[in-house]
Design a protein around this motif. Structure first.
Motif, PDB file in Angstrom:
ATOM      1  N   LEU A  36      30.036  43.746  36.566  1.00 16.57           N
ATOM      2  CA  LEU A  36      29.221  44.796  37.182  1.00 16.57           C
ATOM      3  C   LEU A  36      29.701  45.160  38.583  1.00 16.57           C
ATOM      4  CD1 LEU A  36      25.670  43.634  36.062  1.00 16.57           C
ATOM      5  CD2 LEU A  36      27.049  45.498  35.113  1.00 16.57           C
ATOM      6  N   LYS A  37      30.579  44.352  39.140  1.00 17.34           N
ATOM      7  CA  LYS A  37      31.191  44.621  40.432  1.00 17.34           C
ATOM      8  C   LYS A  37      32.487  43.824  40.478  1.00 17.34           C
ATOM      9  CE  LYS A  37      29.189  40.991  43.384  1.00 17.34           C
ATOM     10  NZ  LYS A  37      30.477  40.547  43.980  1.00 17.34           N
ATOM     11  N   PRO A  38      33.360  44.072  41.462  1.00 13.11           N
ATOM     12  CA  PRO A  38      34.567  43.254  41.561  1.00 13.11           C
ATOM     13  C   PRO A  38      34.204  41.777  41.697  1.00 13.11           C
ATOM     14  CG  PRO A  38      34.743  45.189  42.963  1.00 13.11           C
ATOM     15  CD  PRO A  38      33.327  45.158  42.478  1.00 13.11           C
ATOM     16  N   LEU A  39      34.862  40.930  40.916  1.00 13.05           N
ATOM     17  CA  LEU A  39      34.561  39.497  40.908  1.00 13.05           C
ATOM     18  C   LEU A  39      35.856  38.700  41.063  1.00 13.05           C
ATOM     19  CD1 LEU A  39      32.032  39.482  37.916  1.00 13.05           C
ATOM     20  CD2 LEU A  39      31.469  39.297  40.359  1.00 13.05           C
ATOM     21  N   PRO A  40      36.489  38.776  42.221  1.00 11.63           N
ATOM     22  CA  PRO A  40      37.761  38.069  42.408  1.00 11.63           C
ATOM     23  C   PRO A  40      37.651  36.565  42.249  1.00 11.63           C
ATOM     24  CG  PRO A  40      36.901  38.868  44.512  1.00 11.63           C
ATOM     25  CD  PRO A  40      36.070  39.502  43.434  1.00 11.63           C
ATOM     26  N   GLU A  41      36.434  36.020  42.396  1.00 11.75           N
ATOM     27  CA  GLU A  41      36.248  34.581  42.239  1.00 11.75           C
ATOM     28  C   GLU A  41      36.476  34.114  40.800  1.00 11.75           C
ATOM     29  OE1 GLU A  41      32.056  36.449  42.184  1.00 11.75           O
ATOM     30  OE2 GLU A  41      33.997  36.784  43.138  1.00 11.75           O
ATOM     31  N   LEU A  42      36.490  35.056  39.853  1.00  7.36           N
ATOM     32  CA  LEU A  42      36.739  34.707  38.448  1.00  7.36           C
ATOM     33  C   LEU A  42      38.198  34.905  38.045  1.00  7.36           C
ATOM     34  CD1 LEU A  42      33.574  36.176  36.667  1.00  7.36           C
ATOM     35  CD2 LEU A  42      33.913  33.922  37.705  1.00  7.36           C
ATOM     36  N   ASP A  43      38.986  35.560  38.905  1.00 11.75           N
ATOM     37  CA  ASP A  43      40.390  35.786  38.589  1.00 11.75           C
ATOM     38  C   ASP A  43      41.121  34.454  38.423  1.00 11.75           C
ATOM     39  OD1 ASP A  43      40.138  38.515  38.640  1.00 11.75           O
ATOM     40  OD2 ASP A  43      40.936  38.759  40.679  1.00 11.75           O
ATOM     41  N   GLY A  44      41.966  34.379  37.397  1.00  4.89           N
ATOM     42  CA  GLY A  44      42.724  33.166  37.139  1.00  4.89           C
ATOM     43  C   GLY A  44      41.961  32.125  36.353  1.00  4.89           C
ATOM     44  N   ARG A  45      40.661  32.373  36.138  1.00 11.69           N
ATOM     45  CA  ARG A  45      39.827  31.408  35.416  1.00 11.69           C
ATOM     46  C   ARG A  45      39.369  31.941  34.062  1.00 11.69           C
ATOM     47  NH1 ARG A  45      35.033  30.639  39.226  1.00 11.69           N
ATOM     48  NH2 ARG A  45      34.419  29.073  37.674  1.00 11.69           N
ATOM     49  N   TYR A  46      39.266  33.252  33.965  1.00 11.82           N
ATOM     50  CA  TYR A  46      38.843  33.903  32.723  1.00 11.82           C
ATOM     51  C   TYR A  46      39.811  35.033  32.402  1.00 11.82           C
ATOM     52  CZ  TYR A  46      34.559  31.300  33.513  1.00 11.82           C
ATOM     53  OH  TYR A  46      33.666  30.293  33.714  1.00 11.82           O
ATOM     54  N   ALA A  47      39.990  35.313  31.116  1.00 12.61           N
ATOM     55  CA  ALA A  47      40.988  36.287  30.676  1.00 12.61           C
ATOM     56  C   ALA A  47      40.404  37.695  30.610  1.00 12.61           C
ATOM     57  CB  ALA A  47      41.539  35.894  29.309  1.00 12.61           C
ATOM     58  N   VAL A  48      40.860  38.556  31.510  1.00  8.86           N
ATOM     59  CA  VAL A  48      40.545  39.981  31.432  1.00  8.86           C
ATOM     60  C   VAL A  48      41.506  40.597  30.422  1.00  8.86           C
ATOM     61  CG1 VAL A  48      40.450  42.168  32.690  1.00  8.86           C
ATOM     62  CG2 VAL A  48      39.767  40.035  33.828  1.00  8.86           C
ATOM     63  N   PHE A  49      40.983  41.454  29.541  1.00 12.58           N
ATOM     64  CA  PHE A  49      41.858  42.060  28.529  1.00 12.58           C
ATOM     65  C   PHE A  49      41.603  43.549  28.340  1.00 12.58           C
ATOM     66  CE2 PHE A  49      38.072  40.654  26.352  1.00 12.58           C
ATOM     67  CZ  PHE A  49      37.833  41.600  25.370  1.00 12.58           C
ATOM     68  N   GLY A  50      40.795  44.149  29.194  1.00 18.28           N
ATOM     69  CA  GLY A  50      40.528  45.575  29.074  1.00 18.28           C
ATOM     70  C   GLY A  50      39.550  46.033  30.137  1.00 18.28           C
ATOM     71  N   ARG A  51      39.044  47.255  29.926  1.00 19.11           N
ATOM     72  CA  ARG A  51      38.122  47.823  30.910  1.00 19.11           C
ATOM     73  C   ARG A  51      37.264  48.898  30.253  1.00 19.11           C
ATOM     74  NH1 ARG A  51      40.108  52.725  33.412  1.00 19.11           N
ATOM     75  NH2 ARG A  51      41.991  53.439  32.346  1.00 19.11           N
ATOM     76  N   VAL A  52      36.172  49.200  30.909  1.00 20.28           N
ATOM     77  CA  VAL A  52      35.314  50.305  30.493  1.00 20.28           C
ATOM     78  C   VAL A  52      35.928  51.596  31.024  1.00 20.28           C
ATOM     79  CG1 VAL A  52      33.025  51.356  30.704  1.00 20.28           C
ATOM     80  CG2 VAL A  52      33.246  48.869  30.492  1.00 20.28           C
ATOM     81  N   THR A  53      36.197  52.544  30.136  1.00 23.46           N
ATOM     82  CA  THR A  53      36.744  53.836  30.566  1.00 23.46           C
ATOM     83  C   THR A  53      35.686  54.936  30.584  1.00 23.46           C
ATOM     84  OG1 THR A  53      37.462  54.283  28.296  1.00 23.46           O
ATOM     85  CG2 THR A  53      39.081  53.316  29.791  1.00 23.46           C
ATOM     86  N   GLU A  54      34.650  54.790  29.775  1.00 25.91           N
ATOM     87  CA  GLU A  54      33.528  55.731  29.769  1.00 25.91           C
ATOM     88  C   GLU A  54      32.237  54.955  29.516  1.00 25.91           C
ATOM     89  OE1 GLU A  54      33.899  59.188  27.244  1.00 25.91           O
ATOM     90  OE2 GLU A  54      36.073  59.101  27.352  1.00 25.91           O
ATOM     91  N   GLY A  55      31.170  55.390  30.167  1.00 27.48           N
ATOM     92  CA  GLY A  55      29.862  54.789  29.909  1.00 27.48           C
ATOM     93  C   GLY A  55      29.503  53.629  30.813  1.00 27.48           C
ATOM     94  N   MET A  56      30.116  53.552  31.997  1.00 33.19           N
ATOM     95  CA  MET A  56      29.738  52.464  32.899  1.00 33.19           C
ATOM     96  C   MET A  56      28.278  52.590  33.324  1.00 33.19           C
ATOM     97  SD  MET A  56      31.085  49.711  33.974  1.00 33.19           S
ATOM     98  CE  MET A  56      30.299  48.399  34.948  1.00 33.19           C
TER      99      MET A  56
END
Length: 234
Positions: free
Chosen positions: A192-212
């Motif tokens: 719901l907002k930038p969460l740099p504290e989770l970087d390197g710990r969980y796998a990001v694999f995409g993003r919301v492009t419409e409908g945020m």
């Protein structure tokens, strides 16, 4: 004034830590099974390139872009589950907005079963009908300048985190897991907002492009009505 500012920064740090810890334990129990490492050994199809998914929720439509270039195993697992209908009827069982926006989490296959008690939402995994076993995927992190993603290892080095190809920006789509790095299965979350504290710990694999705005409106116990793969040929 300086003491108050220091106290406020410390309080925000404690709040962030308190919010991160539940993410670790709210998913399926840790697996000790061997998890395939990379596309050549993956138990689900890998995704090459990009794919789009339309997710109809009880609050409206969301469009997701999956990045198979940076996260082929993780994105391929998600595509496979969408094609199987695994996410249809599942519940957004965990929504954290207070005291600060955090994540919208869902996708537990068990939550689509009306017989599953709400207290058990967030404990399920995808059960492969062919093997009868839960399917898990490794933590997958891709870095600039490296040909292949890294698997199964949490990264905390700040200089390395700056080179992540996919980070926890607002609207990032990532896999939830338990304490083991290689315990992700079906559950996912949207930042719901930038969460740099989770970087390197969980796998990001995409993003919301419409409908945020729809994601922002989701509340706990809202549902995914249907997820549909929009990309032809997959």
């Amino acid at each position: 004034m300086c003491h108050r500012s220091l106290f406020q920064r410390s309080l925000r740090a404690l709040i962030t830590l308190a919010l991160c810890i539940p993410l670790l334990v709210s998913c399926a129990s840790t697996t000790t099974a061997s998890v395939p490492d990379g596309c050549e050994q993956a138990s689900s199809p890998c995704l090459q390139g990009k794919a789009s998914v339309a997710m109809e929720t009880s609050r409206g439509m969301i469009t997701l872009e999956l990045d198979g270039d940076a996260a082929p195993v993780t994105a391929g697992n998600f595509v496979d589950l969408v094609k199987r209908g695994t996410y249809n009827g599942t519940v957004f069982h965990r929504v954290v907005r207070d005291p600060v926006p955090f994540v919208v989490q869902g996708g537990d296959p068990a939550s689509s079963n009306p017989q599953t008690p709400k207290a058990q939402y967030g404990t399920g995994s995808f059960i492969d009908p062919e093997s009868g076993q839960a399917r898990f995927i490794p933590l997958e992190l891709a870095f600039e300048g490296e040909d292949q993603p890294r698997y199964g290892r949490v990264v905390s080095n700040p200089s390395e985190l700056l080179k992540l190809k996919l980070s926890h920006a607002r609207g990032a789509l990532a896999m939830a897991r338990s304490q083991s790095p290689d315990s992700a299965s079906a559950q996912f979350y949207i930042a719901l907002k930038p969460l740099p504290e989770l970087d390197g710990r969980y796998a990001v694999f995409g993003r919301v492009t419409e409908g945020m705005e729809v994601v922002d409106a989701i509340r706990q116990d809202d549902k995914i009505i249907k997820a549909t793969l929009l990309t032809p040929g997959l």
